[in-house]
Design a protein around this motif. Structure first.
Motif, PDB file in Angstrom:
ATOM      1  N   ILE A 114       0.993  -1.542  -0.106  1.00  0.00           N
ATOM      2  CA  ILE A 114       0.081   0.168   0.588  1.00  0.00           C
ATOM      3  C   ILE A 114       0.737   1.445   0.064  1.00  0.00           C
ATOM      4  N   ALA A 115       0.506   2.190  -0.854  1.00  0.00           N
ATOM      5  CA  ALA A 115       1.871   3.470  -1.025  1.00  0.00           C
ATOM      6  C   ALA A 115       1.266   4.150  -1.125  1.00  0.00           C
ATOM      7  N   VAL A 116       1.260   5.306  -0.087  1.00  0.00           N
ATOM      8  CA  VAL A 116      -0.060   6.952  -0.458  1.00  0.00           C
ATOM      9  C   VAL A 116       1.712   7.553  -1.564  1.00  0.00           C
ATOM     10  N   GLU A 117       1.207   7.909  -2.099  1.00  0.00           N
ATOM     11  CA  GLU A 117       2.416   9.340  -2.850  1.00  0.00           C
ATOM     12  C   GLU A 117       1.451  10.352  -3.117  1.00  0.00           C
ATOM     13  N   GLU A 118       2.555  11.346  -3.474  1.00  0.00           N
ATOM     14  CA  GLU A 118       2.082  12.719  -3.639  1.00  0.00           C
ATOM     15  C   GLU A 118       1.228  12.925  -4.192  1.00  0.00           C
ATOM     16  N   ALA A 119      -0.207  12.310  -5.484  1.00  0.00           N
ATOM     17  CA  ALA A 119      -1.660  12.432  -6.247  1.00  0.00           C
ATOM     18  C   ALA A 119      -1.906  11.355  -5.995  1.00  0.00           C
ATOM     19  N   ARG A 120      -1.658   9.865  -5.822  1.00  0.00           N
ATOM     20  CA  ARG A 120      -1.948   8.272  -5.813  1.00  0.00           C
ATOM     21  C   ARG A 120      -2.076   7.494  -4.968  1.00  0.00           C
ATOM     22  N   LEU A 121      -2.824   6.653  -5.136  1.00  0.00           N
ATOM     23  CA  LEU A 121      -2.524   5.757  -4.228  1.00  0.00           C
ATOM     24  C   LEU A 121      -2.460   4.429  -4.757  1.00  0.00           C
ATOM     25  N   ARG A 122      -1.371   2.926  -4.565  1.00  0.00           N
ATOM     26  CA  ARG A 122      -1.150   2.422  -5.289  1.00  0.00           C
ATOM     27  C   ARG A 122      -1.648   1.271  -4.543  1.00  0.00           C
ATOM     28  N   LEU A 123      -2.744   0.002  -4.764  1.00  0.00           N
ATOM     29  CA  LEU A 123      -2.640  -1.265  -3.972  1.00  0.00           C
ATOM     30  C   LEU A 123      -1.936  -2.132  -4.760  1.00  0.00           C
ATOM     31  N   GLU A 124      -1.070  -2.882  -3.641  1.00  0.00           N
ATOM     32  CA  GLU A 124      -0.907  -4.391  -4.927  1.00  0.00           C
ATOM     33  C   GLU A 124      -1.331  -5.079  -4.099  1.00  0.00           C
ATOM     34  N   VAL A 125      -1.473  -6.275  -4.854  1.00  0.00           N
ATOM     35  CA  VAL A 125      -1.499  -7.940  -3.676  1.00  0.00           C
ATOM     36  C   VAL A 125      -1.290  -9.265  -4.539  1.00  0.00           C
ATOM     37  N   ARG A 126      -0.565  -9.980  -4.663  1.00  0.00           N
ATOM     38  CA  ARG A 126       0.431 -11.008  -4.892  1.00  0.00           C
ATOM     39  C   ARG A 126       0.956 -12.062  -4.270  1.00  0.00           C
ATOM     40  N   ASN A 127       0.293 -13.142  -5.624  1.00  0.00           N
ATOM     41  CA  ASN A 127       1.342 -13.926  -4.306  1.00  0.00           C
ATOM     42  C   ASN A 127       0.708 -15.228  -5.529  1.00  0.00           C
ATOM     43  N   PRO A 128       1.767 -16.141  -5.313  1.00  0.00           N
ATOM     44  CA  PRO A 128       2.045 -17.533  -6.305  1.00  0.00           C
ATOM     45  C   PRO A 128       0.250 -17.845  -6.850  1.00  0.00           C
ATOM     46  N   LEU A 129       1.641 -18.240  -8.149  1.00  0.00           N
ATOM     47  CA  LEU A 129       0.278 -18.490  -9.305  1.00  0.00           C
ATOM     48  C   LEU A 129      -0.347 -20.579  -8.149  1.00  0.00           C
ATOM     49  N   PRO A 130      -1.579 -21.053  -8.682  1.00  0.00           N
ATOM     50  CA  PRO A 130      -1.808 -22.316  -8.482  1.00  0.00           C
ATOM     51  C   PRO A 130      -0.483 -23.810  -8.521  1.00  0.00           C
ATOM     52  N   ALA A 131      -0.429 -24.346  -9.098  1.00  0.00           N
ATOM     53  CA  ALA A 131      -0.043 -24.905  -9.918  1.00  0.00           C
ATOM     54  C   ALA A 131      -1.168 -25.869 -11.037  1.00  0.00           C
ATOM     55  N   GLN A 132      -2.386 -25.870  -9.880  1.00  0.00           N
ATOM     56  CA  GLN A 132      -3.024 -27.196 -10.826  1.00  0.00           C
ATOM     57  C   GLN A 132      -3.642 -26.407 -11.485  1.00  0.00           C
ATOM     58  N   THR A 133      -4.339 -24.844 -11.369  1.00  0.00           N
ATOM     59  CA  THR A 133      -5.489 -23.577 -11.927  1.00  0.00           C
ATOM     60  C   THR A 133      -4.554 -23.536 -13.497  1.00  0.00           C
ATOM     61  N   PRO A 134      -5.272 -23.378 -13.600  1.00  0.00           N
ATOM     62  CA  PRO A 134      -5.173 -22.242 -15.192  1.00  0.00           C
ATOM     63  C   PRO A 134      -5.777 -21.291 -15.170  1.00  0.00           C
ATOM     64  N   VAL A 135      -4.983 -20.011 -15.351  1.00  0.00           N
ATOM     65  CA  VAL A 135      -4.949 -18.811 -14.588  1.00  0.00           C
ATOM     66  C   VAL A 135      -6.022 -17.934 -15.782  1.00  0.00           C
ATOM     67  N   THR A 136      -7.230 -17.923 -15.815  1.00  0.00           N
ATOM     68  CA  THR A 136      -8.435 -16.722 -16.458  1.00  0.00           C
ATOM     69  C   THR A 136      -7.991 -15.409 -16.916  1.00  0.00           C
ATOM     70  N   GLY A 137      -8.256 -15.370 -15.349  1.00  0.00           N
ATOM     71  CA  GLY A 137      -8.790 -14.070 -14.663  1.00  0.00           C
ATOM     72  C   GLY A 137     -10.272 -13.303 -15.227  1.00  0.00           C
ATOM     73  N   THR A 138     -11.404 -14.735 -16.076  1.00  0.00           N
ATOM     74  CA  THR A 138     -12.116 -14.640 -16.057  1.00  0.00           C
ATOM     75  C   THR A 138     -13.160 -15.659 -15.668  1.00  0.00           C
ATOM     76  N   GLY A 139     -13.274 -15.646 -14.235  1.00  0.00           N
ATOM     77  CA  GLY A 139     -14.064 -16.570 -13.068  1.00  0.00           C
ATOM     78  C   GLY A 139     -15.393 -15.791 -13.278  1.00  0.00           C
ATOM     79  N   VAL A 140     -16.767 -16.851 -12.859  1.00  0.00           N
ATOM     80  CA  VAL A 140     -17.840 -16.607 -12.647  1.00  0.00           C
ATOM     81  C   VAL A 140     -18.086 -15.269 -11.593  1.00  0.00           C
ATOM     82  N   GLY A 141     -17.513 -15.013 -10.370  1.00  0.00           N
ATOM     83  CA  GLY A 141     -17.524 -14.722  -9.292  1.00  0.00           C
ATOM     84  C   GLY A 141     -17.975 -13.007  -9.987  1.00  0.00           C
TER      85      GLY A 141
END
Length: 176
Positions: A114-141
């Motif tokens: 979480i970085a509060v900069e002069e005029a922006r807030l930047r937020l990142e959440v990062r994690n390792p990819l699961p080994a068996q799950t294809p990553v498409t970014g188009t889940g049903v949720g």
């Protein structure tokens, strides 16, 4: 309005038809935008001031840790400078990001920035990819879509996807 005025004076049925189609499409898009805004506003029964804000992010991080995740968090800049609406929505985005990691990858190492900069807030959440799950970014949720919509409503942007061997959620919001 300009197209409606031009269509009224054009005297060309084809031009008038195209102008009316454009006016209709623009009206529908505006209505969809309004519905999204109202959905965000209605999403909670609590008044805005009673909802948690980014300065309470420690609760979310502790909750993820209690689920077995190893959370490394880096917070830079003064969180108190983040305006209330931005802070509350960023809290919700962080909450959704952490929930997605636990739901899709399990109790893994999670990097939060979480970085509060002069005029922006930047937020990142990062994690390792699961080994068996294809990553498409188009889940049903609706989690990632909701994050993108919230960011857009605040004049920012959010993106999520593969970043090497990790999954990255990156949110960039203006401090206004």
């Amino acid at each position: 309005m300009v197209q409606a005025g031009a269509a009224r004076t054009a005297g060309d049925p084809d031009f008038t038809g195209r102008a009316l189609e454009t006016i209709e499409e623009t009206g529908r898009a505006a209505l969809e935008d309004l519905e999204r805004v109202l959905l965000v506003l209605r999403e909670t029964g609590q008044p805005a001031g009673a909802r948690p804000a980014l300065d309470e992010a420690g609760r979310l991080l502790d909750s993820a840790r209690s689920s077995g995740a190893r959370v490394d968090a880096e917070v830079t800049g003064p969180l108190e400078r983040v305006p209330g609406p931005v802070s509350r929505e960023a809290y919700r985005m962080l909450q959704e990001g952490l929930t997605n990691v636990l739901r899709h990858a399990g109790p893994v190492r999670i990097g939060v920035r979480i970085a509060v900069e002069e005029a922006r807030l930047r937020l990142e959440v990062r994690n390792p990819l699961p080994a068996q799950t294809p990553v498409t970014g188009t889940g049903v949720g609706s989690g990632l879509r909701g994050i993108r919509e919230r960011a857009a409503l605040l004049g920012g942007e959010a993106r999520a996807g593969r970043d090497g061997d990790q999954w990255l959620l990156h949110v960039d919001l203006p401090l206004r």
